[in-house]
Design an enzyme around this catalytic site. Structure first.
Site, PDB file in Angstrom:
ATOM      1  N   GLU A  35       0.838  -1.200   0.000  1.00 14.57           N
ATOM      2  CA  GLU A  35       0.000   0.000   0.000  1.00 14.57           C
ATOM      3  C   GLU A  35       0.876   1.255   0.000  1.00 14.57           C
ATOM      4  O   GLU A  35       1.700   1.428   0.892  1.00 14.57           O
ATOM      5  CB  GLU A  35      -0.911  -0.005   1.235  1.00 14.57           C
ATOM      6  CG  GLU A  35      -1.991  -1.067   1.134  1.00 14.57           C
ATOM      7  CD  GLU A  35      -2.562  -1.466   2.480  1.00 14.57           C
ATOM      8  OE1 GLU A  35      -2.293  -0.801   3.493  1.00 14.57           O
ATOM      9  OE2 GLU A  35      -3.293  -2.484   2.514  1.00 14.57           O
ATOM     10  N   SER A  88      -6.155  -4.462   0.428  1.00  9.69           N
ATOM     11  CA  SER A  88      -6.670  -5.837   0.310  1.00  9.69           C
ATOM     12  C   SER A  88      -5.522  -6.767   0.662  1.00  9.69           C
ATOM     13  O   SER A  88      -4.958  -7.448  -0.194  1.00  9.69           O
ATOM     14  CB  SER A  88      -7.116  -6.111  -1.133  1.00  9.69           C
ATOM     15  OG  SER A  88      -7.938  -5.079  -1.640  1.00  9.69           O
ATOM     16  N   GLU A  89      -5.154  -6.781   1.944  1.00 10.74           N
ATOM     17  CA  GLU A  89      -3.928  -7.497   2.327  1.00 10.74           C
ATOM     18  C   GLU A  89      -3.973  -8.972   1.998  1.00 10.74           C
ATOM     19  O   GLU A  89      -2.968  -9.547   1.581  1.00 10.74           O
ATOM     20  CB  GLU A  89      -3.621  -7.289   3.814  1.00 10.74           C
ATOM     21  CG  GLU A  89      -3.047  -5.919   4.158  1.00 10.74           C
ATOM     22  CD  GLU A  89      -4.130  -4.892   4.463  1.00 10.74           C
ATOM     23  OE1 GLU A  89      -5.321  -5.215   4.326  1.00 10.74           O
ATOM     24  OE2 GLU A  89      -3.764  -3.757   4.842  1.00 10.74           O
ATOM     25  N   PHE A 145       1.775  -2.379   8.855  1.00 10.88           N
ATOM     26  CA  PHE A 145       1.977  -2.575  10.292  1.00 10.88           C
ATOM     27  C   PHE A 145       1.761  -4.054  10.596  1.00 10.88           C
ATOM     28  O   PHE A 145       0.834  -4.663  10.054  1.00 10.88           O
ATOM     29  CB  PHE A 145       0.983  -1.745  11.116  1.00 10.88           C
ATOM     30  CG  PHE A 145       1.260  -0.266  11.110  1.00 10.88           C
ATOM     31  CD1 PHE A 145       1.920   0.345  12.176  1.00 10.88           C
ATOM     32  CD2 PHE A 145       0.863   0.526  10.050  1.00 10.88           C
ATOM     33  CE1 PHE A 145       2.179   1.715  12.167  1.00 10.88           C
ATOM     34  CE2 PHE A 145       1.120   1.899  10.032  1.00 10.88           C
ATOM     35  CZ  PHE A 145       1.782   2.488  11.101  1.00 10.88           C
ATOM     36  N   ASP A 182       0.467  -5.348  12.943  1.00 11.94           N
ATOM     37  CA  ASP A 182      -0.869  -5.501  13.511  1.00 11.94           C
ATOM     38  C   ASP A 182      -1.901  -5.910  12.459  1.00 11.94           C
ATOM     39  O   ASP A 182      -2.964  -6.413  12.803  1.00 11.94           O
ATOM     40  CB  ASP A 182      -1.312  -4.183  14.142  1.00 11.94           C
ATOM     41  CG  ASP A 182      -0.237  -3.553  14.996  1.00 11.94           C
ATOM     42  OD1 ASP A 182      -0.391  -3.502  16.213  1.00 11.94           O
ATOM     43  OD2 ASP A 182       0.801  -3.105  14.432  1.00 11.94           O
ATOM     44  N   HIS A 228      -1.681  -0.434  16.312  1.00 12.08           N
ATOM     45  CA  HIS A 228      -0.555  -0.079  15.441  1.00 12.08           C
ATOM     46  C   HIS A 228       0.780  -0.116  16.203  1.00 12.08           C
ATOM     47  O   HIS A 228       1.711   0.584  15.823  1.00 12.08           O
ATOM     48  CB  HIS A 228      -0.721   1.340  14.871  1.00 12.08           C
ATOM     49  CG  HIS A 228      -1.738   1.471  13.773  1.00 12.08           C
ATOM     50  ND1 HIS A 228      -3.080   1.345  13.985  1.00 12.08           N
ATOM     51  CD2 HIS A 228      -1.598   1.743  12.459  1.00 12.08           C
ATOM     52  CE1 HIS A 228      -3.731   1.540  12.838  1.00 12.08           C
ATOM     53  NE2 HIS A 228      -2.853   1.776  11.898  1.00 12.08           N
TER      54      HIS A 228
HETATM   55  C1  LIG Z   1      -5.955  -3.464   7.523  1.00 14.19           C
HETATM   56  C2  LIG Z   1      -5.299  -2.142   7.358  1.00 14.19           C
HETATM   57  N1  LIG Z   1      -4.556  -1.903   6.273  1.00 14.19           N
HETATM   58  C3  LIG Z   1      -3.953  -0.711   6.115  1.00 14.19           C
HETATM   59  C4  LIG Z   1      -4.080   0.260   7.044  1.00 14.19           C
HETATM   60  C5  LIG Z   1      -3.342   1.585   6.884  1.00 14.19           C
HETATM   61  N2  LIG Z   1      -4.292   2.620   6.518  1.00 14.19           N
HETATM   62  C6  LIG Z   1      -4.883   3.388   7.461  1.00 14.19           C
HETATM   63  S1  LIG Z   1      -6.010   4.414   6.805  1.00 14.19           S
HETATM   64  C7  LIG Z   1      -5.681   3.873   5.250  1.00 14.19           C
HETATM   65  C8  LIG Z   1      -6.420   4.442   4.095  1.00 14.19           C
HETATM   66  C9  LIG Z   1      -7.881   4.266   4.269  1.00 14.19           C
HETATM   67  O1  LIG Z   1      -8.535   4.809   3.176  1.00 14.19           O
HETATM   68  P1  LIG Z   1     -10.094   4.938   3.151  1.00 14.19           P
HETATM   69  O2  LIG Z   1     -10.711   3.638   3.548  1.00 14.19           O
HETATM   70  O3  LIG Z   1     -10.467   5.492   1.844  1.00 14.19           O
HETATM   71  O4  LIG Z   1     -10.420   5.955   4.315  1.00 14.19           O
HETATM   72  P2  LIG Z   1      -9.978   7.505   4.412  1.00 14.19           P
HETATM   73  O5  LIG Z   1      -8.659   7.518   5.087  1.00 14.19           O
HETATM   74  O6  LIG Z   1      -9.932   8.060   3.068  1.00 14.19           O
HETATM   75  O7  LIG Z   1     -11.019   8.121   5.267  1.00 14.19           O
HETATM   76  C10 LIG Z   1      -4.705   2.887   5.257  1.00 14.19           C
HETATM   77  C11 LIG Z   1      -4.173   2.201   4.084  1.00 14.19           C
HETATM   78  C12 LIG Z   1      -4.849  -0.027   8.184  1.00 14.19           C
HETATM   79  N3  LIG Z   1      -4.982   0.862   9.177  1.00 14.19           N
HETATM   80  N4  LIG Z   1      -5.468  -1.226   8.314  1.00 14.19           N
END
Ligand SMILES: Cc1ncc(C[n+]2csc(CCOP(=O)(O)OP(=O)(O)O)c2C)c(N)n1
Ligand SMILES: [Mg+2]
Lengths: 337, 333
Positions: free
Chosen positions: A30, A69-70, A93, A95, A139
């Site tokens: 990501e 989409s891990e 992370f 986590d 985290h």
């Molecule tokens: C399972 C997981 N993967 C990755 C992350 C890291 N992460 C935190 S917010 C985010 C983006 C989220 O995007 P979106 O769902 O569009 O929400 P927005 O931040 O735009 O409100 C990512 C990749 C996470 N917290 N949890």
């Protein structure tokens, strides 16, 4: 030739050198470049903490951003590894392992044995762990013990920039799945790192400080904590040996046992909670294979058995610190003969 | 079977003057809260990761206006707005963000885990995509109890690609659960554009594959969100199952505080200037004579004062201490 670079730069350099050496090495995760499909800058982040910055420009087509989409993309990295690629996939992370764990522990970890030795899975899963950034319960965890428990996975925890580079190069060349655990509080630490490429073999602990009175076994960020304690103890007349495990799977049991044979006392420092962690594992090793050398009960310095708290006031109490290591060593020195 | 509708916007007259004032107050309070957290973060006194909701207020409020105390919401890492829209007190929220013992979670959760179960706010969440399965469970309990309660899950465009979300959409439909899935599409997941990461043209288009209605809504227009949410909530309460709403909007700040946002275009300036949900709300309710500007100005001032107090109280509140470290657990070692 060595010069001082950060842990972050050391990881980046290992990736660059391996991508140059072997075109099968690809990087995915990501925002590993960032800005995919966006109107502004591409390679906008280079990973959430900038570790993969610059790779996107340098290796066209070999740095892939992914949807969130891990399961799909970690699994895809594993699948690509079975086809001869050497993917370095980032699980941002540690986590987040929960959302993709099956692909790791039921799939990647098992292919070699379950298919009768006919499969190799040269995938590296880079992931960030540990407390200290006030990143709260989801985290901040130190979940490496969970991976260490799974036969078939190799688990690596570099404590210095030098080790980060050499262990990552080894991880990429290795034919087994490697969980490469980077402590988020170490990225800005700086140390001597050779310019040229080098690989550090797995299963070789490093003796960070040699001493004769007590063995302190640590890993990851706790190596620096243990070393600081050792320096303080030296002032108090206690000569501690500090061992950095470097990899928990495979684990260098010989170095630990030889050290305890010499010192007769063992303190293990682990950032994970106290149950079924690396500290208990090392303690069990020494209790079962080095019992006759122990002059005092093994001391374990760990986090408490709680999730990681958010508030700085609590998180600072949560993380093992040098004063707790010093206290544990003193206990080990007082007890026994 | 699904109908992907063009958004309709309710007439302000469908809400009472009190409801309009309430909606405006909630939106203004969110904006004031987030603008202030942005400033406070810059002082270095707020620890950790902070994701701000400014710009997206009409979504949380347009939906939560239809919810009662028994109804619940599952939120995201960008959760402050959902909290305030659901009636959580901004003061303990602010204290939580500052890591104080007086916070909603006594300083143990922080911005990413603010929760107030007494208000039906089930928690902000650090795991992208974690909310939807939990919402199914909440809705299942409501369905088994036959109490007419609904659960709303907010999630981002990024989270719409997570397996957990997609599995939950299917489950909710199979079990005909009273869940409202609200995909807040702000165009980005961190730096990655949703136009790239979401393979369908719209997230709402996926509803078809899960056998539920999918609706696209203009997230700058409170009245559009309110209208579509009314229908989705009514449907869920009636026992007719879930709805997927895709609310299109823009976040005004970075992904998290500290984000340089070099990947973005000029959409924030344009949104602030032309479609800001608060401005748009004000224009609509004052031009049709439902409310006068002075009443809204008063709310602006009251919201600002509330947030001033919240920050002052948070800053002077006690930190948790050693005695708090190992509480809320069933065993220590
Ligand atoms: C399972 C997981 N993967 C990755 C992350 C890291 N992460 C935190 S917010 C985010 C983006 C989220 O995007 P979106 O769902 O569009 O929400 P927005 O931040 O735009 O409100 C990512 C990749 C996470 N917290 N949890
Ligand atoms: Mg988004």
């Amino acid at each position: 030739m060595a010069r001082k670079i950060s842990y972050r730069q050391a990881i980046n350099e290992a990736l660059v050198q391996e991508m140059e050496r072997d075109e099968n090495v690809i990087v995915l995760g990501e925002d590993n470049a960032g800005g995919e499909g966006a109107p502004g800058e591409r390679d906008a982040w280079g990973g959430v903490l900038g570790v993969t910055k610059g790779l996107y420009e340098r290796f066209p087509g070999r740095v892939l951003d992914t949807p969130i989409s891990e399961s799909a993309f970690v699994g895809a990295a594993i699948g690509a590894a079975t086809a001869g690629k050497r993917p370095v996939v980032e699980l941002m992370f540690i986590d987040f392992m929960g959302v993709c764990f099956d692909q790791i522990y039921n799939q990647a970890a098992k292919f070699r044995y379950m298919f009768g030795g006919n499969a190799i899975t040269p995938v590296v899963i880079r992931t960030m762990y540990g407390a200290g950034l006030r990143a709260a319960a989801q985290h901040s965890q130190a979940l490496y013990s969970v991976f260490t428990h799974i036969p078939g996975l190799k688990v690596v925890l570099p404590a210095t920039p030098y080790d980060a580079k050499g262990l990552l190069i080894q991880a990429i060349r290795d034919n087994d799945p490697v969980i490469f655990c980077e402590h988020k509080a170490l990225y800005d630490t700086v140390g001597d790192v050779p310019v040229e490429s080098y690989a550090i073999p797995f299963g070789e602990a490093s003796i960070v400080r040699s001493g004769g009175d007590v063995s302190i076994v640590a890993l990851g960020r706790m190596v620096a904590v243990a070393s600081e304690a050792a320096t303080e103890l030296a002032g108090a007349g206690v000569d501690a040996e500090v061992i950095d495990l470097r990899t928990t799977s495979p684990m260098d049991t010989d170095t630990v046992l030889e050290s305890v044979e010499k010192t007769g006392r063992l303190v293990v420092v682990d950032e994970a909670p106290p149950r079924c962690n690396i500290a208990t594992d090392v303690a069990a090793l020494v209790a079962s294979q080095g019992f006759e050398h122990l002059q005092a009960p093994v001391q374990m310095v760990t986090a408490p058995h709680t999730p990681v708290p958010f508030s700085a006031a609590l998180e600072d109490l949560y993380i093992p610190d040098p004063s707790r290591v010093v206290a544990a060593v003193k206990l080990a020195m007082e007890k026994g003969s | 079977m699904s109908d992907t509708l063009e958004h309709r916007s309710a007439e302000p007259a469908e809400l009472s003057a009190d409801q309009l004032l309430d909606a405006y107050r909630r939106m203004r309070t969110i904006r004031a809260f987030e603008d202030r957290v942005h400033e406070e973060f810059a002082t270095g006194d707020i620890p950790g990761f902070v994701h701000l909701y400014a710009g997206e207020e009409a979504s949380a409020v347009g939906i939560c206006m239809h919810l009662d105390d028994g109804d619940t919401i599952a939120s995201t890492h960008r959760g402050h707005g959902h909290c305030i829209a659901k009636g959580v007190d901004p003061k303990p929220m602010m204290a939580e963000i500052f890591g104080r013992r007086t916070g909603t979670c006594h300083g143990k959760g922080g911005s990413m885990h603010i929760a107030d179960l007494s208000k039906g706010m089930l928690g902000a969440n650090g795991i992208v995509g974690a909310g939807a399965p939990l919402a199914c469970g909440r809705a299942l309990a409501a369905k088994l109890a036959g109490n007419g309660e609904v659960c709303v899950v907010f999630f981002g465009d990024g989270a719409s690609n997570q397996g957990t979300t997609l599995e939950a959409l299917n489950l909710a439909s199979v079990w005909q659960l009273p869940v409202i899935f609200v995909a807040e599409n702000n165009g980005y997941a961190e730096t990655t554009a949703s136009s790239w990461s979401v393979a369908a043209d719209n997230i709402a288009d996926r509803a078809d594959g899960f056998g539920m209605p999918g609706v696209i809504v203009d997230g700058f227009d409170f009245f559009a969100v309110w209208e579509v949410a009314r229908e989705a909530v009514t449907r869920a309460r009636r026992g007719d199952g879930p709805t997927l709403m895709e609310v299109k909007l823009t976040r005004y700040y970075g992904h998290f505080e500290g984000d340089q946002q070099t990947y973005r275009g000029d959409e924030v300036e344009r949104a602030r200037r032309d479609f800001d949900c608060l401005k748009w709300f004000r224009t609509r309710v004052t031009t049709n004579g439902m409310l006068d500007a002075a009443a809204l100005d008063t709310i602006d001032a009251e919201a600002a004062a509330l947030i001033d107090d919240a920050v002052a109280e948070a800053r002077s509140a006690p930190l948790p201490g050693r005695e708090d470290l190992e509480t809320d657990v069933y065993a220590t070692y």
